[in-house]
Design an enzyme around this catalytic site. Sequence first.
Site, mmCIF file in Angstrom:
data_model
loop_
_atom_site.group_PDB
_atom_site.id
_atom_site.type_symbol
_atom_site.label_atom_id
_atom_site.label_comp_id
_atom_site.label_asym_id
_atom_site.label_seq_id
_atom_site.Cartn_x
_atom_site.Cartn_y
_atom_site.Cartn_z
ATOM 1 N N GLU A 246 0.858 -1.187 0.000
ATOM 2 C CA GLU A 246 0.000 0.000 0.000
ATOM 3 C C GLU A 246 0.893 1.236 0.000
ATOM 4 O O GLU A 246 2.120 1.141 0.141
ATOM 5 C CB GLU A 246 -0.916 0.015 1.217
ATOM 6 C CG GLU A 246 -0.188 0.084 2.538
ATOM 7 C CD GLU A 246 -1.080 -0.074 3.766
ATOM 8 O OE1 GLU A 246 -0.802 0.578 4.785
ATOM 9 O OE2 GLU A 246 -2.041 -0.862 3.709
ATOM 10 N N HIS A 289 -3.800 3.292 8.532
ATOM 11 C CA HIS A 289 -2.558 2.789 9.110
ATOM 12 C C HIS A 289 -1.620 3.939 9.430
ATOM 13 O O HIS A 289 -1.548 4.921 8.681
ATOM 14 C CB HIS A 289 -1.843 1.848 8.126
ATOM 15 C CG HIS A 289 -2.486 0.515 7.998
ATOM 16 N ND1 HIS A 289 -2.394 -0.253 6.855
ATOM 17 C CD2 HIS A 289 -3.231 -0.210 8.871
ATOM 18 C CE1 HIS A 289 -3.053 -1.385 7.030
ATOM 19 N NE2 HIS A 289 -3.562 -1.381 8.243
#
Length: 704
Positions: A246, A289
């Site tokens: 990601e 995150h």
Amino acid sequence: MRNPLLAISKSSLSILWPSHALFSTSAKLNGYDDTIQNLKIGKHTRVIFQGFTGKQATANAKESIEWGTQIVGGVKPKGSGEHLGLPVLPSVRAAMEQLKPDATGIYVAAHQATAAIEEAIEAEVPLIVAVAEHIPLHDIMRIHSMLSSQSKSRLVGANAPGIISAIGRCRIGFQPLPTFSPGHIGIVAKSGTLSYETVGSLTRAGLGQSLCIGMGGDVIAGTNFVDALKVFEHDDDTEAIIIVGELGGTAEEEAADWITAYRKRVNDPKPIAAVIGGFQAAPGRVMGHAGAWTGLGEGTAESKYKALENAGVTMVDHPAKFGGVMKEILAKSGRNEQSASQAQQRRSYHTTTRPLVSPQPFHLFPSPQKRALHLSPSQSTTLLSSHQIPISSPPSPLPQSTHFLGITVARSARSPCLICAPTTSPSQLPHRIRRIPFDYRTGPTPESITSALTHMQLTALPPVAKSQTADLIRNLWELYRTKEAITTTVSLALSNTSDELQIYDPHLYFDDACFKSCRRQAELHNQRDTWEIPEPELEAEKSGIVYIRLASDTEQGQEPKNLIGTLVNGAGLAMNTVDVLSLRLASPGTTHPTYSANFLDTGGKATSATISTSFKLILSDPRVSVVFVNIFGGLTLCDMIAEGIILAFKEVGVKKPVVVRLRGTNEEKGREVLERAKLPIRAFDDFEEAVREVGRLANGEGGL
């Protein structure tokens, strides 16, 4: 929040984002690299738990023992006796002496995790698995300073689901066990939920897994993609590899470099596939995150995708495709694909096109969201002045020679670093950035300061200005360390009237976790100004939800269109869901394909109340025409999610169509709960079918 400095088109992307090797300094080889072999867990692995007698550790241990994990005991500070019929010892050192474990799972809260990790390092436990989220960044940097000077212990995490060997029936983490089956696919992932989706797809296709390593979504990872790839290369049980990445950092680009070299030096390389999340990430935002933000000189999701694709990796846009893709590439390679029995294929558990990417505004810094406290210019000036760093107004006119200097995180080196450039020009800065790592315990060395001065082209400065710059670096480090910053940067220019440097344009970002997890830096974090943060985001934060409203074509002056409200558990899966909706549903040639109204991560431990609150947040946006609930249950229970949806219908008054896809833990119970409720909910097992229905409803082809 800082205004966009530059809009980047696809044609200019390659100019502004060169190879990561030009702007990132990788970690030097040290004793810690020798511990990579400790990742090869299996039936032989003896495991202890720290925090063994806690509620979550107890439940996890029971499941893991029943599955076949060789848990030999645990640790409770100053404790002794037995728990689950296994010995409880007062310290990790005592456990090492008496139980001789190969690994420890740390099941304590974030404020206790740092001490637990340090105790395990000091006791020389070979493998340390830390699952806790929100461990303060400076604690992690100090831990890695310890790890870099030894060759006994390897860390997985933090903020990771852990590590699991399906072949060896060894789980150290909280992965959903019914999803896994023994086989020959190795997986390394930043995102927990995306890794579960990946495993589920493989299992449904009759393919099992060998070793699955959770890299985790923190700013700094104890084990990264390249570390895992080195294990998979020499693992006889692994026939093929999957990477789940990601946006944020440069780990994917470094993996691509390793893969390129690997494919050149090996006659029969193992096939590799990958997925990347974050193509439609909101510019300048932290996407759930802690490490999911693009720093200066770091690549985008698109550049990561391109790097892996150019390295010969098979790319997919959603992990549900991995089952079919891996069967195909295994068959082409002639490697073993019969890794699961026909019985496994019939289990009750069910669970490439290049992504379309829109040009996005470029932000030099992440905005103040979740893990980053951003001080205002006046607050920054006051704080810097208290550390002997005087801030002035930007020179007018701005001289031709300006310089950029600060301290931030070197993710690959797992340490703090000087970040510098010989310019502050927005068009040149991203590709002229250099990071110069240094040890957290020692601070910037004379050599690193000289390197920074050289790169900034300041070696010819008058002695007064050169000394001032060196002092500035030392003072910035003192502020960075004592106030637990993530990034501190300033701009420099030589004064037109003296030999001194002018320091201006400060940007200071501080780690919110040190306050929320450990109640440190309270005075600093009490300065947080929330007036610029939208009310829905503040309400989400109170419930442990990450909610970010995404821009739409309407807001960019184009024709309005109905958007999709997304409700997802897990930051990686939430990013990927938004990406795929844009890819599948946007009209050909659309300049801004974002089809989602929001990014919403309920968190890994969503409850019924969390789901109800999430519906409220999503439906507060008048652009939303349909709600898409996409859940893959790990710790999150699908039946609890279903109850939350029903609660939302009662409490919130849902007047928009709702499409639900439930996979993972208790998925069948979840579907039963929804069926009994007799509510106007479209429920699907298959992700692609759910997306098609969402698109149909968003286009007005149906309703309640």
